[in-house]
Design an enzyme around this catalytic site. Structure first.
Site, PDB file in Angstrom:
ATOM      1  N   HIS A  73       4.442  -2.375  -4.609  1.00 37.26           N
ATOM      2  CA  HIS A  73       3.720  -3.373  -5.395  1.00 37.26           C
ATOM      3  C   HIS A  73       4.664  -3.850  -6.496  1.00 37.26           C
ATOM      4  O   HIS A  73       4.620  -3.400  -7.634  1.00 37.26           O
ATOM      5  CB  HIS A  73       2.451  -2.777  -5.997  1.00 37.26           C
ATOM      6  CG  HIS A  73       1.743  -3.720  -6.930  1.00 37.26           C
ATOM      7  ND1 HIS A  73       1.228  -4.923  -6.523  1.00 37.26           N
ATOM      8  CD2 HIS A  73       1.493  -3.636  -8.263  1.00 37.26           C
ATOM      9  CE1 HIS A  73       0.681  -5.545  -7.564  1.00 37.26           C
ATOM     10  NE2 HIS A  73       0.840  -4.787  -8.625  1.00 37.26           N
TER      11      HIS A  73
ATOM     12  N   ASP B  24      -2.270  -7.866  -3.586  1.00 41.07           N
ATOM     13  CA  ASP B  24      -1.211  -8.663  -2.969  1.00 41.07           C
ATOM     14  C   ASP B  24      -1.664  -9.205  -1.614  1.00 41.07           C
ATOM     15  O   ASP B  24      -1.396 -10.363  -1.273  1.00 41.07           O
ATOM     16  CB  ASP B  24       0.047  -7.803  -2.797  1.00 41.07           C
ATOM     17  CG  ASP B  24       0.470  -7.135  -4.093  1.00 41.07           C
ATOM     18  OD1 ASP B  24       0.666  -7.853  -5.078  1.00 41.07           O
ATOM     19  OD2 ASP B  24       0.579  -5.900  -4.117  1.00 41.07           O
TER      20      ASP B  24
END
Length: 353
Positions: free
Chosen positions: A199, A171
């Site tokens: 996440h 990410d």
């Protein structure tokens, strides 16, 4: 520990590092193994012994992976163990990259997914506790990664809780690249873009403390972009939903980028990040008002085989709201996993009343 050496393999003198990869017959592992065996992950002078774990029906494919590794002729690859038995795969390992998890199927409730994975990571956490190196470094990639890492950590009391991490580097890399593309600059020119929280689609990609290298020196990303509505809107949505967008385009989940992020994560975790701020899902120590014990992504600096959560960052109202939202989701996941994890113990306790 000193930083990973950049010495050539011909000067190798280190003891081989035993590295386990679960879900090793899958596409992420296939993209990751060359990173590990070429020295990009643990250092150019660090030999490795791979322990590749996958389910029984994947063993034929795993044998093919082993043959390809042999055919690559990696100087750093000392041996490859392939198995469907976790008690073989986890024996004496120094690092564990946990790709394997129960996938979410059509119509499956999130609590059902958590129940399935709670059982898997409970068993694997106990095995790590019993037979892995007591300083084993663990990164969980299989989703829900943060909560799966929390479960494994709960079941491994003899391993330092700080040794369990969840992957949010993918990410962070996505956030860094989105800013770089916006500014038409190399990704390496962007530093300090971080991920807070889970996440998942509630993650908070934050560039409020990030800087961009420009002709005029290091400039705050917020000034360089000069578009608050984009930074608080489309930028965040793009990073949050990037995995789903890739699945829609490829009909497969991220593999190449996930493998690179895993390699980045483990290299920094084991060898140090050279003062660079990176993102890792780690056990919260209460910093920034995040509940202590949650597996939450923070900005960290890695050194000496450990990490420290970056302190003193100013959190504005927008960031506070985003950070709390993703914390709430993690609390809910943790509470659901806790109920499954300790269900048998609670039942036994009640039976003795």
């Amino acid at each position: 520990s000193p930083p990973c050496s950049t010495a050539t393999p011909s000067t190798m003198s280190k003891t081989p590092m035993r590295v386990c990869v679960t879900g090793a017959a899958g596409q992420i592992s296939y993209a990751l193994l060359p990173h590990i065996c070429s020295g990009r992950t643990f250092g150019a002078d660090q030999p490795v012994i791979l322990h590749l774990l996958d389910i029984e029906r994947a063993q034929t494919a795993l044998t093919g992976v082993k043959m390809e590794l042999e055919d690559c002729g990696f100087d750093l690859l000392v041996d490859v163990v392939t198995t469907h038995d976790a008690s073989v795969a986890f024996a004496g390992i120094d690092a564990c990259i946990m790709l394997g998890a129960f996938p979410r199927g059509p119509g499956m409730e999130r609590k059902d997914l958590l129940a399935k994975n709670c059982n898997i990571f409970k068993q694997q956490g106990r095995l790590l506790n019993d037979i892995a190196s007591k300083n084993v470094k663990v990164v969980v990639v299989g989703n829900p990664a943060n909560t799966n890492a929390w479960v494994a950590q709960q079941c491994a009391p003899n391993i330092p809780k700080e040794n369990f991490t969840a992957l949010t580097r993918l990410d962070a890399n996505r956030a860094q690249s989105q800013i770089a593309m916006r500014l038409r600059t190399p990704p390496s020119a962007i530093e300090g873009a971080v991920i807070w929280g889970n996440h998942s689609s509630t993650q908070y990609p934050d560039v409020s403390h990030a800087k961009a290298a420009t002709a005029n020196g290091k400039t705050p990303v917020t000034s360089a972009v000069n578009d608050p509505s984009w930074l608080h809107g489309q930028f965040i949505k793009t990073v949050q939903s990037r995995g789903a967008a890739i699945i829609n385009a490829r009909k497969l989940s991220s593999a190449m980028s996930a493998a690179k992020a895993i390699s980045d994560h483990m290299r920094d975790f084991v060898c140090g990040s050279n003062g660079k701020v990176v993102s890792m899902g780690v056990v919260s120590d209460g910093s920034y008002g995040i509940e202590k014990g949650l597996m939450y992504s923070f900005p960290v600096i890695c050194h000496g085989n450990a990490y420290q959560i970056v302190q003193g960052l100013k959190i504005d109202t927008f960031s506070r709201r985003m950070m709390d939202e993703t914390m709430k989701e993690l609390q809910e996941e943790r509470d659901t996993a806790h109920a499954f994890l300790f269900k048998d113990a609670d039942a036994l306790a009640r039976s003795k009343l």
